[in-house]
Design an enzyme around this catalytic site. Structure first.
Site, short mmCIF file in Angstrom:
data_model
loop_
_atom_site.label_atom_id
_atom_site.label_comp_id
_atom_site.label_asym_id
_atom_site.label_seq_id
_atom_site.Cartn_x
_atom_site.Cartn_y
_atom_site.Cartn_z
N SER A 1 -46.16 1.05 -136.87
CA SER A 1 -46.79 0.80 -135.56
C SER A 1 -47.64 1.98 -135.12
O SER A 1 -48.75 1.80 -134.60
CB SER A 1 -45.73 0.49 -134.50
OG SER A 1 -45.15 -0.78 -134.75
N HIS A 8 -43.33 1.46 -123.48
CA HIS A 8 -44.51 1.17 -124.29
C HIS A 8 -45.65 0.62 -123.43
O HIS A 8 -46.81 0.98 -123.63
CB HIS A 8 -44.17 0.19 -125.42
CG HIS A 8 -43.46 0.81 -126.57
ND1 HIS A 8 -44.11 1.23 -127.70
CD2 HIS A 8 -42.15 1.08 -126.76
CE1 HIS A 8 -43.23 1.74 -128.55
NE2 HIS A 8 -42.03 1.66 -128.00
#
Length: 174
Positions: A17, A51
């Site tokens: 990621s 996030h």
């Protein structure tokens, strides 16, 4: 410049990621984050919130799409680059929801094909471990392997990440 479709795969905590986000940041265009995770417990809720804040501060537009990311792919702008993170959570959502998985995959692949902008998809490599002991885990492993093969076949660039290091399996690293 990234091609139309890039697949970034790796094991858990491999850095996939982070790598995918970095190649999107290095590309020109507006950034769209398509999130597929669902918050089933407090730890996951906190992780998702953290996030979301980090992406908002960094200029990402975020869309929560746990089951139908293709719905935002066909509405993205030509100058946008989408990061779909991740195909594994999308698959999990469909398996646990007992969805018609072939139909869901067809819709996802159709959305990827007509997306006007570039798309980077993060997915987990789960085939390097042992054979799971229960039927649901074996079903998941098989479905994830098939999904990864299907995504890789459609992608212009396929990158695996191990220990934070990218390796191109198909195409050239940006």
């Amino acid at each position: 410049m990234l091609p139309h479709l890039t697949v970034v795969l790796g094991g858990a905590a491999s850095g996939k990621s982070d790598y995918a986000e970095s190649i999107v940041r290095q590309s020109s265009g507006r950034r769209l984050y398509i999130a597929t995770a669902q918050a089933w417990d407090d730890e996951m809720r906190a992780k998702i919130t953290a996030h979301q804040r980090a992406r908002a501060e960094d200029g990402w537009r975020t869309v929560e799409a746990p089951l139908a990311p293709e719905e935002c792919l066909d509405t993205m702008a030509v100058d946008e680059i989408a990061l779909l993170d991740c195909a594994t959570m999308w698959l999990t959502n469909h398996l646990l929801g007992q969805s018609d998985l072939p139909a869901a995959k067809d819709r996802l692949f159709a959305g990827l094909a007509i997306a006007p902008g570039r798309v980077v998809i993060v997915t987990n490599e789960v085939g390097a471990g042992i054979v799971p002991e229960n039927a649901l885990a074996r079903q998941f492993r098989e479905a994830q392997g098939r999904l990864n093969r299907d995504l890789a076949a459609r992608a212009d660039l396929v990158v695996t990440v191990m220990a934070g290091l990218p390796l191109a399996l198909k195409g050239d690293l940006p």
